[in-house]
Each structure stands twice: as structure tokens, then as C-alpha cells.
Design a protein around this motif. Sequence first.
Motif, mmCIF file in Angstrom:
data_model
loop_
_atom_site.group_PDB
_atom_site.id
_atom_site.type_symbol
_atom_site.label_atom_id
_atom_site.label_comp_id
_atom_site.label_asym_id
_atom_site.label_seq_id
_atom_site.Cartn_x
_atom_site.Cartn_y
_atom_site.Cartn_z
ATOM 1 N N GLY A 62 0.862 -1.288 0.056
ATOM 2 C CA GLY A 62 -0.145 -0.002 -0.225
ATOM 3 C C GLY A 62 0.765 1.194 0.130
ATOM 4 N N VAL A 63 2.230 1.245 -0.406
ATOM 5 C CA VAL A 63 2.874 2.473 0.010
ATOM 6 C C VAL A 63 3.160 2.740 -1.652
ATOM 7 C CG1 VAL A 63 5.241 3.120 0.308
ATOM 8 C CG2 VAL A 63 4.188 1.724 2.080
ATOM 9 N N ASP A 64 3.165 4.031 -1.806
ATOM 10 C CA ASP A 64 3.500 4.593 -3.200
ATOM 11 C C ASP A 64 5.092 4.336 -3.563
ATOM 12 O OD1 ASP A 64 2.462 6.382 -5.621
ATOM 13 O OD2 ASP A 64 4.583 7.548 -4.671
ATOM 14 N N ARG A 65 5.053 3.445 -4.673
ATOM 15 C CA ARG A 65 6.383 3.179 -5.126
ATOM 16 C C ARG A 65 7.325 4.154 -5.655
ATOM 17 N NH1 ARG A 65 8.171 -1.631 -7.224
ATOM 18 N NH2 ARG A 65 6.097 -2.500 -6.814
ATOM 19 N N LEU A 66 6.868 5.247 -6.428
ATOM 20 C CA LEU A 66 7.520 6.194 -6.980
ATOM 21 C C LEU A 66 8.122 7.206 -5.648
ATOM 22 C CD1 LEU A 66 5.859 7.115 -10.213
ATOM 23 C CD2 LEU A 66 7.803 5.910 -9.772
ATOM 24 N N THR A 67 7.308 7.379 -4.837
ATOM 25 C CA THR A 67 7.677 8.345 -3.749
ATOM 26 C C THR A 67 8.589 7.880 -2.874
ATOM 27 O OG1 THR A 67 5.524 9.163 -3.630
ATOM 28 C CG2 THR A 67 6.728 9.663 -1.956
ATOM 29 N N ALA A 68 8.576 6.636 -2.611
ATOM 30 C CA ALA A 68 9.458 5.812 -1.737
ATOM 31 C C ALA A 68 10.918 5.470 -2.456
ATOM 32 C CB ALA A 68 8.871 4.243 -1.300
ATOM 33 N N LEU A 69 10.807 5.169 -3.612
ATOM 34 C CA LEU A 69 12.134 5.016 -4.284
ATOM 35 C C LEU A 69 12.728 6.305 -4.654
ATOM 36 C CD1 LEU A 69 11.124 2.321 -7.193
ATOM 37 C CD2 LEU A 69 12.129 2.204 -4.787
ATOM 38 N N ALA A 70 12.299 7.409 -4.472
ATOM 39 C CA ALA A 70 12.770 8.623 -4.462
ATOM 40 C C ALA A 70 13.811 8.938 -3.445
ATOM 41 C CB ALA A 70 11.805 10.123 -4.700
ATOM 42 N N GLY A 71 13.709 8.031 -2.284
ATOM 43 C CA GLY A 71 14.496 8.423 -1.092
ATOM 44 C C GLY A 71 15.777 8.114 -1.085
ATOM 45 N N PRO A 72 16.644 8.854 -0.361
ATOM 46 C CA PRO A 72 18.233 8.205 -0.608
ATOM 47 C C PRO A 72 18.369 6.846 -0.152
ATOM 48 C CG PRO A 72 17.767 9.666 1.371
ATOM 49 C CD PRO A 72 16.397 9.637 0.624
ATOM 50 N N ARG A 73 19.252 6.231 -0.985
ATOM 51 C CA ARG A 73 19.900 4.662 -0.312
ATOM 52 C C ARG A 73 18.521 3.966 -0.531
ATOM 53 N NH1 ARG A 73 23.939 6.282 4.482
ATOM 54 N NH2 ARG A 73 25.260 7.505 3.275
ATOM 55 N N THR A 74 17.653 4.174 -1.078
ATOM 56 C CA THR A 74 16.396 3.230 -1.215
ATOM 57 C C THR A 74 16.854 2.218 -2.120
ATOM 58 O OG1 THR A 74 14.908 4.987 -0.750
ATOM 59 C CG2 THR A 74 13.737 2.992 -1.505
ATOM 60 N N TRP A 75 16.387 0.859 -1.857
ATOM 61 C CA TRP A 75 16.704 -0.339 -2.529
ATOM 62 C C TRP A 75 15.575 -1.315 -2.254
ATOM 63 C CZ3 TRP A 75 17.025 -4.834 0.260
ATOM 64 C CH2 TRP A 75 17.209 -4.680 1.593
ATOM 65 N N LEU A 76 15.211 -2.415 -3.147
ATOM 66 C CA LEU A 76 14.416 -3.236 -3.025
ATOM 67 C C LEU A 76 14.935 -4.588 -3.143
ATOM 68 C CD1 LEU A 76 11.851 -1.950 -6.015
ATOM 69 C CD2 LEU A 76 11.898 -1.606 -3.421
ATOM 70 N N THR A 77 14.210 -5.479 -2.648
ATOM 71 C CA THR A 77 14.843 -6.848 -2.292
ATOM 72 C C THR A 77 14.739 -7.524 -3.747
ATOM 73 O OG1 THR A 77 12.576 -7.879 -1.763
ATOM 74 C CG2 THR A 77 13.896 -7.210 0.119
#
Length: 617
Positions: free
Chosen positions: A488-503
Motif C-alpha cells: 500500500g505504499v506509493d512506489r515512486l515516492t518511496a524510491l525517490a528517497g536516498p539509499r532506497t533499495w528493493l529486495t
Amino acid sequence: MLITAADVAMIARVRRPVVTMWRKRYADAFPSAIDGRFDADLVVAWLTAHGRGNNPEPTRSLPMIELLVEARADVARAMELSAVLALRQAYGEMLVDDLAAPGPSGLTGRIAALDRLDCFGPEVLDLGDDLPRAAAAVDAFVDERFGAADAMGWLTNDCLVRHLPEFTAAALSPEASGLVSRSAVSLAEATARPGILDAAGVGFAWLQRLPPEWPQPVGLLRDESAVGRHSRRVVQVGEWDARVTMDERGWAVAVDTVLDADAAALFARAALGDDDQIRLVVGPARHLTDSDGATAPRDDLLRDGVVRAVVKLPAGCRPAHPREALALWVVAERDDTPFEQHRTYVADLTGAGLTQALIADLVDDLTVAAGDVASQQHRAWRVLRPVLTRHLLARGGSLVANASARPVKQLARPTLEALHGMAVDLGVGPLRLAPGRGPARTASSVQAGITEGWLRLIPGVRLALDQFGDGDLTVWSTDDGRLTRTSGVDRLTALAGPRTWLTRPGDVIFGPGPCAVVDPDGGSLVVTPARALRLADAAPVTAGQLARAVEASPRGTKPPQWRLTPLDPRQCAALSDAAARIGQRRAELTAQLDALNSFEDALLDACETNTITLETD
């Protein structure tokens, strides 16, 4: 500057045995040892010239190593180092940058608020102009370890305890420390009152082994010795709900490590000053369990009926005196049992190894021994033995004679035929199974995997999820000590953060506890305090193995302590295939269970609304 082989390993970011291998393989080129130590500049030059190790810039580690070398020889320098480390944890990652910024840092005015346990302020301020250099070295030290808490643990155990007599004298072995810590936690959890107190004020050895997520207060009796101040820093860096006190009353459990006191002082410390408190006393066995001629104070406490458990620990629990045996008492308010029927629970662990299984059984026994009579009567005792207290008094001498612990039973391994049958019955098989050949496999550790490069530890992302809009991004986080997976989290907003990564598929997500789970799909966000372990393609373990190793680790342990068993490549691939089949079957059964639950709900709704009627005979 002369450094140890362990220092060389830290500079190169490799395991200690790798340094030994280098010395043998490159005997003509590797710097020669001088009384077992190496010239730091020559080591750095050799690492740089030959491209060995995992540190691309070994020169940057020299200030940190210099600080550690100085701390090993000088208590004052050691206190400065641990004080700056406590400051670094309290201030945060920007300490070095803020100290380097032009103009006043404003640190002096903030010391009182940061130094909540009154344990590092004066030492930090006394550094004066040398503080930025010390802070930079400590910052590098924290980066080399698994954060400030792990750095403090390494400083305590591998530096202070090994090289400074004051700390060696106050230390317990890792096994004994774990026993004391786990016993204190279990006893506190069994009471209605909160909190654990270090009644000696110098219990850094067992305090550092408290579970990281321990929610109850942790108290320390004020002790202004170097060991006492360092013990408070250990707790402050651990970020427990800690406080300093001069009053032992009001705490659920008081732990008193009285290692060098005479018999009179020891038994005075064992006496209850608060009837609602449980005291866990650790001291020399010659006073607590054996006969050294001064049994009158001991007998008085036994006669009062407050000594619930007496355990003689094996030799080796105290590094300063490895041949000396320690003992442990659990003291609590006397129950209503008549003295003629009153029992004290005893055990003699002389010659036994403090294995995790033995410690777990002993902790459970101690917790019941401190509880009510009904629980004791229904307990199947694993380590302790009930003895009539009047018999102990009449016997004199040793309190634990004929009370050796029974060996802990080992679980039987399933046979080849049993595994075949289970695979078929569960719809997974048949699997191609054959008897194992060769010796048992050698256990390794998560730390070894990280050092050798086939395992990577990835910190969770620091994000406030309530600030993001709705979306389709899946998030791993922790809730009440458990890993949770939500969407339920907005993907584009979350990935815009610094040092964000996905599993990635197969990443092992873990959190405090420790608890762990395999992420089968990947593409998820991991939010701190959850973290991830990522296996390389050629890793000698499977994701399922890794997750199980984390889950099976003792409570409160950290990545460097987690053990797992590597496999050869063919076995690893075969086990991965089998795990995939098991996962597919589990998904099928889960879907069937969901369908069954949905059917039950629909049937209940239909009957309750009179949409249908079940026919009866």
C-alpha cells in the motif's frame, strides 16, 4: 606502531585465519612479526601493493587502529575511547561533520541531555581540541563493525577485557555472561514488576548480552570506577531504557556479580532488602557452595528459606581466574511451605560445558525455582534437583554434593526411510535421497560469509511510511518483535528517497529477536530495524538454511554470532530444488486452507441468513 594479527585482519576486513594464511603463503613478502606483532605501516603498504583483503583504502584505518592500540595499554585512553563511542551513539552519524564545521559546535551545551547515564560527559570535554580526531577514528571504527553496539562489544571483549587488568577481573566468560543475562530476563518476565538492576554497577559482561529489544527498564547502581562508568556506556549504547540509581529497592530482579568479595560481604549482598525482589548472586563457589570454614552466614540464609536455587558453575567462567569455580544463587522471598518440607534446588555443573541447550534448561529451572510452590511441584526438572533444606544444613560442607546435571537429550535424526515416507505423505516426493558419506560438515557463521564475500548484509531503509501515499509497493517491517509484510505504499515516492533499495527473490529478511523469513518474490522495501541478508549466486548455503539459522539462534544474538553449515555446490543446488518443491506444495496447501476457510464463512453466513438449510435425518 606495532599491531596484532587481529588488527591486521580488521584493517584488511578479513577473518583472523586469513592473516595466518598470508604469513605462510607469502612468507618472503609479508611483514615479519616483532614479538608477535607487526609494523602497521609495513602491513598497510603490503596490502596496498598486493591488493589483498577487502579494504580498498587500508590507510584510512590507521587512526582507528592507533586509538585501539593506545587503549590496550592505558586505562585513561581506553576510557576516552569508550566515552567518545558512547557520544557517537547518542549524537548520531553527523558528529564528525558537525565537529569539523567552522564555528562553535554547540556540543558543550548538549552534553547533559546526551549523557543520560552520566557516563561520558567529563571525558569527552577533557579531550578538548583532540575530540574531532578521536571522533573521526571512532566513526571509522563503527563503520568497520556492525554499528555502535557491535563496536562497543568488540572494544569491551577484544580490547579492554584482554589487555586491562581492571576489566579482566570484572569479566565473565561469554557462556557465563549469557547464562546470567538470560536468567535475569526470564526471572523478570515472570514477575509483575518491571526492571533488571545491576546491583554491583560493574556488570558490563552480562549487560551487553541483554536482548536488544528488551522493553523493561535496566538499572545500574552508581559506580564511578573505570569499569562502572564503562558499564553504563555499554547500556547507553545498547539503547535500553536505562537509568542510574543509588537504591536497590523497587526492581524486579537485582543481579549482583560479587567476584572478589570475602564471605561476609558476599552473604550480606545476598540478603534481601526488598521482599518483592529476586536476587541473582554470582560469586566464588568456595563461599556459595563449598565449605571454606565460614558457613554460619550461609546457613542463616538457608534457614530463612530465601535461597531458592544453588548452582555450582564449571571452571572457566571467569577469564581472570580460569581455574576458579563460580556459583550462582537465586534468592527470593520465602514461600509458605513449613521448614520441615522446604526445598532448595541445587545443581553441580563441575566438568559440564555451558552449552546453549544446558543454559536454556537451567534458565527454565531457575525461573520455576523462584516461583510458587504449585509450579515447582509440577516441574519436570532438567538440571536442578530438589533437596530438603534441612538436609543441606545437616549435611554441612558442599551444598551441591551428588547434584550433577544430567546430560541434555539430543533429538534423534530422521532415518532415510522416514524422510522418504514423509516426502511422499506430504505430497513433496519422491525425493532422490541416499546415505551421507564422509565426515560431518563443518559449521561456519554469517560473519564468515560476509567476510568471504558470498553473503551481504544490507541495512533497512530509514523511512516514515505514514508520509507516503497509497500504492502497490510491498514493505517488510517489524511489529512487536515480528516481521510483517504489508502493501500500500506509493512506489515512486518511496524510491525517490536516498539509499532506497528493493529486495531480490531469495533475500532473507531479519529483525530483532532474532527472527527471519525468506522473501520469495523480491521487489519489496525493507524498513529499519528490519534488515536483509543477500546470498551470492555461488553461496554455499540456501536461503532456507540461512533463515533457519537466524531463527534458531539464541535470543538477543547478532549477525556475527549466527552459525550455519555450508554445503558443497551440488548439494546446495539440490537442496534449493527440494526447497522450491516444498514451497510450491506449501503454497498449494495454503490456498486449499484459504478456500476451506472461505467455504466455512460462506456456509455460516448462509445458515445464519436462512439462505440455505442443512438437511438433517
